[in-house]
Design a protein around this motif. Structure first.
Motif, mmCIF file in Angstrom:
data_model
loop_
_atom_site.group_PDB
_atom_site.id
_atom_site.type_symbol
_atom_site.label_atom_id
_atom_site.label_comp_id
_atom_site.label_asym_id
_atom_site.label_seq_id
_atom_site.Cartn_x
_atom_site.Cartn_y
_atom_site.Cartn_z
ATOM 1 N N TYR A 94 0.827 -1.213 0.000
ATOM 2 C CA TYR A 94 0.000 0.000 0.000
ATOM 3 C C TYR A 94 0.858 1.258 0.000
ATOM 4 O O TYR A 94 1.904 1.322 0.644
ATOM 5 N N SER A 95 0.407 2.263 -0.746
ATOM 6 C CA SER A 95 0.974 3.611 -0.661
ATOM 7 C C SER A 95 -0.176 4.599 -0.813
ATOM 8 O O SER A 95 -1.240 4.264 -1.344
ATOM 9 N N SER A 96 0.030 5.819 -0.360
ATOM 10 C CA SER A 96 -1.036 6.825 -0.419
ATOM 11 C C SER A 96 -1.445 7.130 -1.854
ATOM 12 O O SER A 96 -2.574 7.557 -2.109
ATOM 13 N N ASP A 97 -0.530 6.907 -2.811
ATOM 14 C CA ASP A 97 -0.856 7.160 -4.222
ATOM 15 C C ASP A 97 -1.986 6.263 -4.706
ATOM 16 O O ASP A 97 -2.736 6.633 -5.612
ATOM 17 N N ILE A 98 -2.111 5.085 -4.113
ATOM 18 C CA ILE A 98 -3.154 4.146 -4.537
ATOM 19 C C ILE A 98 -4.527 4.734 -4.275
ATOM 20 O O ILE A 98 -5.402 4.709 -5.146
ATOM 21 N N LEU A 99 -4.734 5.278 -3.078
ATOM 22 C CA LEU A 99 -6.032 5.883 -2.770
ATOM 23 C C LEU A 99 -6.270 7.115 -3.631
ATOM 24 O O LEU A 99 -7.411 7.399 -4.023
ATOM 25 N N ARG A 100 -5.176 7.847 -3.940
ATOM 26 C CA ARG A 100 -5.315 9.013 -4.812
ATOM 27 C C ARG A 100 -5.777 8.573 -6.201
ATOM 28 O O ARG A 100 -6.653 9.196 -6.807
ATOM 29 N N ASN A 101 -5.200 7.484 -6.700
ATOM 30 C CA ASN A 101 -5.600 6.967 -8.014
ATOM 31 C C ASN A 101 -7.045 6.493 -8.000
ATOM 32 O O ASN A 101 -7.788 6.697 -8.968
ATOM 33 N N GLU A 102 -7.445 5.841 -6.897
ATOM 34 C CA GLU A 102 -8.832 5.391 -6.784
ATOM 35 C C GLU A 102 -9.787 6.576 -6.761
ATOM 36 O O GLU A 102 -10.868 6.528 -7.342
ATOM 37 N N HIS A 103 -9.373 7.646 -6.086
ATOM 38 C CA HIS A 103 -10.222 8.838 -6.013
ATOM 39 C C HIS A 103 -10.360 9.485 -7.385
ATOM 40 O O HIS A 103 -11.454 9.917 -7.769
ATOM 41 N N ILE A 104 -9.247 9.534 -8.132
ATOM 42 C CA ILE A 104 -9.295 10.092 -9.484
ATOM 43 C C ILE A 104 -10.258 9.287 -10.355
ATOM 44 O O ILE A 104 -11.061 9.855 -11.107
ATOM 45 N N LEU A 105 -10.198 7.956 -10.243
ATOM 46 C CA LEU A 105 -11.091 7.103 -11.025
ATOM 47 C C LEU A 105 -12.539 7.327 -10.624
ATOM 48 O O LEU A 105 -13.437 7.364 -11.474
ATOM 49 N N GLU A 106 -12.767 7.507 -9.323
ATOM 50 C CA GLU A 106 -14.128 7.758 -8.835
ATOM 51 C C GLU A 106 -14.680 9.058 -9.416
ATOM 52 O O GLU A 106 -15.821 9.109 -9.889
ATOM 53 N N ILE A 107 -13.867 10.121 -9.394
ATOM 54 C CA ILE A 107 -14.307 11.408 -9.942
ATOM 55 C C ILE A 107 -14.496 11.310 -11.453
ATOM 56 O O ILE A 107 -15.454 11.860 -12.016
ATOM 57 N N GLU A 108 -13.588 10.591 -12.128
ATOM 58 C CA GLU A 108 -13.729 10.408 -13.574
ATOM 59 C C GLU A 108 -15.057 9.741 -13.919
ATOM 60 O O GLU A 108 -15.758 10.153 -14.861
ATOM 61 N N ASN A 109 -15.434 8.729 -13.167
ATOM 62 C CA ASN A 109 -16.707 8.041 -13.412
ATOM 63 C C ASN A 109 -17.886 8.979 -13.202
ATOM 64 O O ASN A 109 -18.884 8.926 -13.938
ATOM 65 N N LYS A 110 -17.773 9.857 -12.205
ATOM 66 C CA LYS A 110 -18.849 10.827 -11.955
ATOM 67 C C LYS A 110 -18.937 11.834 -13.088
ATOM 68 O O LYS A 110 -20.037 12.247 -13.488
ATOM 69 N N ILE A 111 -17.780 12.236 -13.612
ATOM 70 C CA ILE A 111 -17.760 13.174 -14.734
ATOM 71 C C ILE A 111 -18.395 12.537 -15.970
ATOM 72 O O ILE A 111 -19.213 13.167 -16.660
ATOM 73 N N ARG A 112 -18.032 11.295 -16.258
ATOM 74 C CA ARG A 112 -18.595 10.600 -17.427
ATOM 75 C C ARG A 112 -20.113 10.452 -17.284
ATOM 76 O O ARG A 112 -20.847 10.608 -18.264
ATOM 77 N N ALA A 113 -20.558 10.156 -16.066
ATOM 78 C CA ALA A 113 -22.001 10.023 -15.828
ATOM 79 C C ALA A 113 -22.698 11.371 -16.026
ATOM 80 O O ALA A 113 -23.789 11.443 -16.617
ATOM 81 N N ALA A 114 -22.067 12.457 -15.556
ATOM 82 C CA ALA A 114 -22.650 13.790 -15.709
ATOM 83 C C ALA A 114 -22.722 14.187 -17.180
ATOM 84 O O ALA A 114 -23.710 14.791 -17.623
ATOM 85 N N LEU A 115 -21.701 13.836 -17.963
ATOM 86 C CA LEU A 115 -21.727 14.137 -19.391
ATOM 87 C C LEU A 115 -22.796 13.321 -20.104
ATOM 88 O O LEU A 115 -23.522 13.838 -20.963
ATOM 89 N N GLU A 116 -22.905 12.060 -19.725
ATOM 90 C CA GLU A 116 -23.901 11.196 -20.351
ATOM 91 C C GLU A 116 -25.321 11.649 -20.017
ATOM 92 O O GLU A 116 -26.221 11.604 -20.862
ATOM 93 N N ASN A 117 -25.504 12.105 -18.779
ATOM 94 C CA ASN A 117 -26.842 12.517 -18.329
ATOM 95 C C ASN A 117 -27.108 14.007 -18.531
ATOM 96 O O ASN A 117 -28.169 14.510 -18.130
ATOM 97 N N ASP A 118 -26.132 14.703 -19.136
ATOM 98 C CA ASP A 118 -26.282 16.138 -19.433
ATOM 99 C C ASP A 118 -26.514 16.955 -18.159
ATOM 100 O O ASP A 118 -27.357 17.868 -18.138
ATOM 101 N N THR A 119 -25.788 16.632 -17.103
ATOM 102 C CA THR A 119 -25.998 17.318 -15.828
ATOM 103 C C THR A 119 -24.848 18.230 -15.416
ATOM 104 O O THR A 119 -24.871 18.786 -14.317
ATOM 105 N N VAL A 120 -23.809 18.361 -16.271
ATOM 106 C CA VAL A 120 -22.809 19.401 -16.016
ATOM 107 C C VAL A 120 -23.527 20.736 -16.179
ATOM 108 O O VAL A 120 -24.266 20.939 -17.145
ATOM 109 N N TYR A 121 -23.336 21.645 -15.224
ATOM 110 C CA TYR A 121 -24.042 22.925 -15.329
ATOM 111 C C TYR A 121 -23.042 24.064 -15.188
ATOM 112 O O TYR A 121 -21.832 23.847 -15.243
#
Length: 260
Positions: free
Chosen positions: A145-172
């Motif tokens: 384990y290193s702290s970078d792993i959680l950082r990478n997981e967080h980036i992936l989590e935010i990326e998925n939220k961004i893709r969902a917002a683009l797909e659902n047209d909810t970026v405002y």
């Protein structure tokens, strides 16, 4: 359950068998159970070796997931060698239903108190390391384990939220007023904004660098441009004011043949 009662260091190793589902799917659950029994017997033999200075305790969590606790080691090399022995125990095939099966596993580990200061965080960090090395599909199946792993997981989590917002047209967007030297309103700047699925605000300081990194900034730009222009045109028609709309365009967007 792991009970942390003193500051003596020890390591939790999260283990997950690779592609185990394919065994169940192709040979059936009975064959899968035999594989689990065979692997467990090999690992229990290692755990029962009282001649080894390093102590380890193995338990099956569920399905094809195991937890290994290692203590009594003096160096990182001793720790890694112990984990290597559990990985090497899988090098020989298991014969099940007249089939020779080669099974590998992913090992993620975290040390108390170096990598975590509680039992819950220790296991969580070991799991994070295991998931990271499993996703990497590397020839090396062991990762600390290193702290970078959680950082990478967080980036992936935010990326998925961004893709969902683009797909659902909810970026405002928000319109930020702009004033001239006489402190009179000269227009507005359109600023990209995003919310989580539960309605909580996601800071642009967090999601903008990620959309740039993963190559989605032009899509976010376009959605903000479209929505802001539509809103601004209605403001102009209704107010009759001579105002300017400012937009932020990424380099990626500017390099396109035209803005849209």
């Amino acid at each position: 359950m792991i009970i942390v009662s003193e500051k003596a260091r020890f390591t939790a190793v999260s283990i997950d068998l690779n592609h185990f589902k394919s065994v169940n799917d192709s040979l059936g659950q009975d064959a899968g159970d035999k594989v689990l029994i065979g692997i467990t017997e090999r690992w229990k033999t290692l755990s029962a070796d009282e001649s080894a200075a390093v102590q380890n305790y193995l338990t099956r969590i569920n399905g094809d997931e195991f937890l290994l606790i290692i203590c009594g080691y003096d160096t990182e090399k001793e720790l890694r060698d112990t984990i290597d022995r559990f990985a090497d125990a899988l090098s020989e095939p298991l014969t099940v239903e007249d089939c020779d099966l080669y099974i590998s596993a992913s090992f993620g580990y975290a040390e108390y108190p170096t990598d975590a200061d509680s039992a819950d965080s220790l296991i969580s960090h070991a799991d994070a390391a295991m998931n990271e090395i499993k996703k990497a599909n590397s020839s090396d199946h062991i990762l600390r384990y290193s702290s970078d792993i959680l950082r990478n997981e967080h980036i992936l989590e935010i990326e998925n939220k961004i893709r969902a917002a683009l797909e659902n047209d909810t970026v405002y967007f928000n319109l930020q007023p702009q004033y001239n030297m006489e402190h009179k309103l000269r227009g507005f700047e359109a600023l990209a904004r995003m919310k989580d699925s539960d309605g909580s605000f996601i800071s642009p300081g967090e999601f903008i660098p990620i959309v740039e990194k993963v190559g989605l900034i032009d899509k976010v730009d376009s959605m903000v441009f479209r929505k802001a222009a539509d809103c601004f045109s209605r403001i102009i028609k209704k107010s009759g004011l001579d105002l300017t709309l400012s937009i932020n365009a990424s380099v990626r967007h500017l390099l396109k043949k035209r803005l849209h």
